[in-house]
Write a protein that holds these residues in place. Structure first.
Motif, PDB file in Angstrom:
ATOM      1  N   ALA A 112       0.828  -1.206   0.000  1.00  0.00           N
ATOM      2  CA  ALA A 112       0.000   0.000   0.000  1.00  0.00           C
ATOM      3  C   ALA A 112       0.861   1.253   0.000  1.00  0.00           C
ATOM      4  O   ALA A 112       0.547   2.246  -0.674  1.00  0.00           O
ATOM      5  CB  ALA A 112      -0.938  -0.004   1.202  1.00  0.00           C
ATOM      6  N   ALA A 113       1.966   1.232   0.779  1.00  0.00           N
ATOM      7  CA  ALA A 113       2.849   2.400   0.825  1.00  0.00           C
ATOM      8  C   ALA A 113       3.484   2.658  -0.539  1.00  0.00           C
ATOM      9  O   ALA A 113       3.613   3.808  -0.972  1.00  0.00           O
ATOM     10  CB  ALA A 113       3.932   2.183   1.883  1.00  0.00           C
ATOM     11  N   VAL A 114       3.871   1.597  -1.225  1.00  0.00           N
ATOM     12  CA  VAL A 114       4.453   1.749  -2.567  1.00  0.00           C
ATOM     13  C   VAL A 114       3.413   2.330  -3.530  1.00  0.00           C
ATOM     14  O   VAL A 114       3.710   3.236  -4.321  1.00  0.00           O
ATOM     15  CB  VAL A 114       4.978   0.393  -3.092  1.00  0.00           C
ATOM     16  CG1 VAL A 114       5.327   0.483  -4.579  1.00  0.00           C
ATOM     17  CG2 VAL A 114       6.195  -0.043  -2.292  1.00  0.00           C
ATOM     18  N   GLU A 115       2.181   1.842  -3.451  1.00  0.00           N
ATOM     19  CA  GLU A 115       1.144   2.357  -4.339  1.00  0.00           C
ATOM     20  C   GLU A 115       0.822   3.813  -4.037  1.00  0.00           C
ATOM     21  O   GLU A 115       0.583   4.608  -4.953  1.00  0.00           O
ATOM     22  CB  GLU A 115      -0.115   1.490  -4.236  1.00  0.00           C
ATOM     23  CG  GLU A 115       0.069   0.105  -4.835  1.00  0.00           C
ATOM     24  CD  GLU A 115      -1.236  -0.652  -4.969  1.00  0.00           C
ATOM     25  OE1 GLU A 115      -2.252  -0.209  -4.390  1.00  0.00           O
ATOM     26  OE2 GLU A 115      -1.244  -1.691  -5.646  1.00  0.00           O
ATOM     27  N   ARG A 116       0.819   4.191  -2.750  1.00  0.00           N
ATOM     28  CA  ARG A 116       0.599   5.599  -2.407  1.00  0.00           C
ATOM     29  C   ARG A 116       1.723   6.472  -2.964  1.00  0.00           C
ATOM     30  O   ARG A 116       1.479   7.584  -3.447  1.00  0.00           O
ATOM     31  CB  ARG A 116       0.504   5.771  -0.885  1.00  0.00           C
ATOM     32  CG  ARG A 116      -0.807   5.326  -0.283  1.00  0.00           C
ATOM     33  CD  ARG A 116      -0.971   5.865   1.129  1.00  0.00           C
ATOM     34  NE  ARG A 116       0.088   5.447   2.017  1.00  0.00           N
ATOM     35  CZ  ARG A 116       0.081   4.308   2.713  1.00  0.00           C
ATOM     36  NH1 ARG A 116      -0.952   3.483   2.600  1.00  0.00           N
ATOM     37  NH2 ARG A 116       1.075   4.000   3.522  1.00  0.00           N
ATOM     38  N   ALA A 117       2.947   5.962  -2.887  1.00  0.00           N
ATOM     39  CA  ALA A 117       4.087   6.710  -3.420  1.00  0.00           C
ATOM     40  C   ALA A 117       3.965   6.869  -4.932  1.00  0.00           C
ATOM     41  O   ALA A 117       4.239   7.940  -5.482  1.00  0.00           O
ATOM     42  CB  ALA A 117       5.389   5.995  -3.057  1.00  0.00           C
ATOM     43  N   LEU A 118       3.534   5.816  -5.607  1.00  0.00           N
ATOM     44  CA  LEU A 118       3.382   5.889  -7.064  1.00  0.00           C
ATOM     45  C   LEU A 118       2.271   6.862  -7.447  1.00  0.00           C
ATOM     46  O   LEU A 118       2.401   7.611  -8.414  1.00  0.00           O
ATOM     47  CB  LEU A 118       3.085   4.493  -7.628  1.00  0.00           C
ATOM     48  CG  LEU A 118       4.246   3.492  -7.545  1.00  0.00           C
ATOM     49  CD1 LEU A 118       3.769   2.101  -7.937  1.00  0.00           C
ATOM     50  CD2 LEU A 118       5.397   3.932  -8.442  1.00  0.00           C
ATOM     51  N   PHE A 119       1.176   6.852  -6.677  1.00  0.00           N
ATOM     52  CA  PHE A 119       0.103   7.787  -6.986  1.00  0.00           C
ATOM     53  C   PHE A 119       0.536   9.217  -6.709  1.00  0.00           C
ATOM     54  O   PHE A 119       0.181  10.140  -7.441  1.00  0.00           O
ATOM     55  CB  PHE A 119      -1.159   7.479  -6.178  1.00  0.00           C
ATOM     56  CG  PHE A 119      -2.289   8.432  -6.475  1.00  0.00           C
ATOM     57  CD1 PHE A 119      -3.029   8.292  -7.629  1.00  0.00           C
ATOM     58  CD2 PHE A 119      -2.570   9.493  -5.628  1.00  0.00           C
ATOM     59  CE1 PHE A 119      -4.043   9.186  -7.932  1.00  0.00           C
ATOM     60  CE2 PHE A 119      -3.582  10.386  -5.918  1.00  0.00           C
ATOM     61  CZ  PHE A 119      -4.326  10.224  -7.079  1.00  0.00           C
ATOM     62  N   ASP A 120       1.334   9.410  -5.663  1.00  0.00           N
ATOM     63  CA  ASP A 120       1.816  10.750  -5.360  1.00  0.00           C
ATOM     64  C   ASP A 120       2.671  11.277  -6.508  1.00  0.00           C
ATOM     65  O   ASP A 120       2.622  12.463  -6.830  1.00  0.00           O
ATOM     66  CB  ASP A 120       2.634  10.737  -4.069  1.00  0.00           C
ATOM     67  CG  ASP A 120       3.063  12.129  -3.644  1.00  0.00           C
ATOM     68  OD1 ASP A 120       2.202  12.888  -3.173  1.00  0.00           O
ATOM     69  OD2 ASP A 120       4.247  12.470  -3.812  1.00  0.00           O
ATOM     70  N   ALA A 121       3.441  10.382  -7.125  1.00  0.00           N
ATOM     71  CA  ALA A 121       4.241  10.799  -8.272  1.00  0.00           C
ATOM     72  C   ALA A 121       3.338  11.224  -9.426  1.00  0.00           C
ATOM     73  O   ALA A 121       3.591  12.223 -10.099  1.00  0.00           O
ATOM     74  CB  ALA A 121       5.159   9.659  -8.709  1.00  0.00           C
TER      75      ALA A 121
END
Length: 462
Positions: A112-121
């Protein structure tokens, strides 16, 4: 799929973390030190950098953060640490970390943290391009469509932009907000902005399905799977293939069904009840809630791993009282829709509408205007009719069950809302003086302080 760089000096931890991330579909490059990480950053581009904090007896993760800021400025950095502290978190954020996770970290929390980081990008890309794309998506005048998203208030512009950007990705979205704020319409907006817009949009109200029927409704069943299963049936998830599944009031989903939904999000496969084979599915999940799911997780009523999976792109729908400047545009759209373009709202009526609390949000506004149209002459709505209806409700000392039903509120929520409203009125009248406000309300100073804390309204200085 994204390109990830994992920096971890402990071999077993590095192997397990890399395997979990690869199972999520990511390409993972691993290294055991900041020096190796520097070489990797100079030779390849990464979307996310994950680094342990302590390596070789020092806070080497902070070196990786600084290095990434220079060599991989577009990458999001996640810090992994078994020595989490407020000081570490603050320092890591100041140096450019996107987030930090405390070891041992579960696969769900990491994913989930990786996906949040990708969405933030994605969310950080050219704002002008995003705004143009947002404006290109039509917002219907009718509240029954996307009209609830009408409004040029700053908060609604931000919401529309975030929803549009969410539509450009395939990440799960969790829409929160009070009843009547338009969570389903926000989900439909994301669907309309996505590449799945030509596919089905399937809304499911989790609170309306009996617990014993959840599995068969969502997953379908084979003939003979249970008494009454006289033919094969396709479940709601399978029927949504290629589209968007909207799970409304996800907090009402039974724990047994939460386990099965988590597996769907992990594996992208389902098994019908009574079937011996699995089927691939291609769906995007959007969930909504008017509850505090994090508190439900703490209370054991909602699975933490499922919450991580759903809360990749959080979107909060503001209450109508938080965007009062949008009320005239919303009111005109509602009247236009329900009167087939013949209704008219006087300026004085619009001004009066902007002063009402609307604790039931846009749903309450629509209900009020519908009743006004039903009682008006030639669909002409003026302030006298509005005041007549409002005073009629205020003169009745009993709470209307129909009003509560229209606003989708239970008794506890209704009482809390009205308590907040009365306290706000008293504080406004007394210029924020708590002592005088307590006198206006007929309660003690201590009691008012307690109620302010309970309702989260804060305490104004006297």
């Amino acid at each position: 799929m994204a390109d990830l760089l994992l920096v971890e000096d402990e071999a077993n931890a590095r192997r397990i973390l890399a395997l979990g991330l690869e199972m999520q579909g990511h390409r993972v490059t691993t290294c055991a030190s900041p020096e190796e990480a520097e070489a990797c950053m100079k030779s390849a581009t990464f979307d996310v950098v994950l680094t342990d904090l302590r390596m070789e007896g020092r806070d080497a993760g902070l070196e990786v953060i600084r290095m990434s800021r220079s060599l991989q400025p577009d990458a999001r950095v996640l810090l992994l640490t078994a020595y989490a502290s407020a000081e570490t978190a603050v320092l890591a954020m100041k140096q450019g970390a996107f987030d930090y996770l405390t070891k041992p970290v579960s696969g769900e929390a990491l994913a989930a943290a990786v996906e949040r980081a990708l969405f933030d990008a994605l969310d950080d890309r050219d704002d002008d391009t995003a705004l143009v794309a947002t404006q290109a998506v039509p917002v219907a005048d009718g509240v029954g469509d996307d009209g609830i998203l009408i409004g040029e208030s700053e908060v609604m512009q931000r919401v529309r932009q975030r929803l549009q950007r969410a539509g450009q990705s395939q990440f799960t979205v969790l829409v929160s907000g009070e009843s009547g704020t338009g969570k389903e319409l926000a989900a439909r907006y994301v669907h309309a902005c996505s590449t799945r817009s030509t596919g089905p949009f399937t809304p499911v109200h989790c609170g309306a399905i009996p617990e014993g029927l959840f599995e068969s409704e969502l997953f379908g069943y084979r003939k003979g799977a249970f008494t009454g299963a006289e033919a094969d049936r396709v479940g709601l998830i399978e029927a949504t293939n290629g589209g968007t599944l909207f799970l409304d009031e996800i907090g009402d989903m039974p724990l047994s069904a939460q386990v099965k939904l988590l597996r769907v999000l992990q594996e992208r496969r389902i098994r019908r009840v009574g079937d011996d084979r699995e089927r691939d599915i291609d769906i995007r999940v959007i969930a909504a809630t008017n509850r505090d799911l994090e508190e439900d997780v703490r209370q054991g009523h909602f699975r933490e791993d499922l919450f991580f999976r759903l809360n990749v792109v959080p979107v909060h729908m503001p209450a109508l009282r938080q965007r009062r400047e949008d009320i005239p545009a919303l009111a005109r759209a509602i009247v236009r829709r329900w009167s087939e373009g013949r209704g008219r709202l006087s300026d004085s009526c619009l001004k009066r509408l902007m002063t009402l609390p609307f604790m039931g949000n846009v749903r309450e506004l629509e209900n009020l205007l519908q009743r006004m149209l039903a009682l008006s002459d030639d669909y002409e709505l003026d302030v006298s009719l509005l005041d007549e209806m409002c005073s009629g409700r205020q003169d009745n000392p009993q709470i209307s069950l129909q009003t509560m039903h229209d606003a989708d509120l239970n008794l506890d929520t209704w009482l809390e809302i009205n308590e907040r409203q009365l306290i706000d009125q008293a504080l406004l009248k007394t210029g924020g003086n708590i002592t005088r406000a307590a006198e206006e309300l007929g309660i003690s100073f201590r009691s008012l302080r307690y109620r302010l804390k309970k309702t989260g309204q804060g305490e104004n200085q006297e």
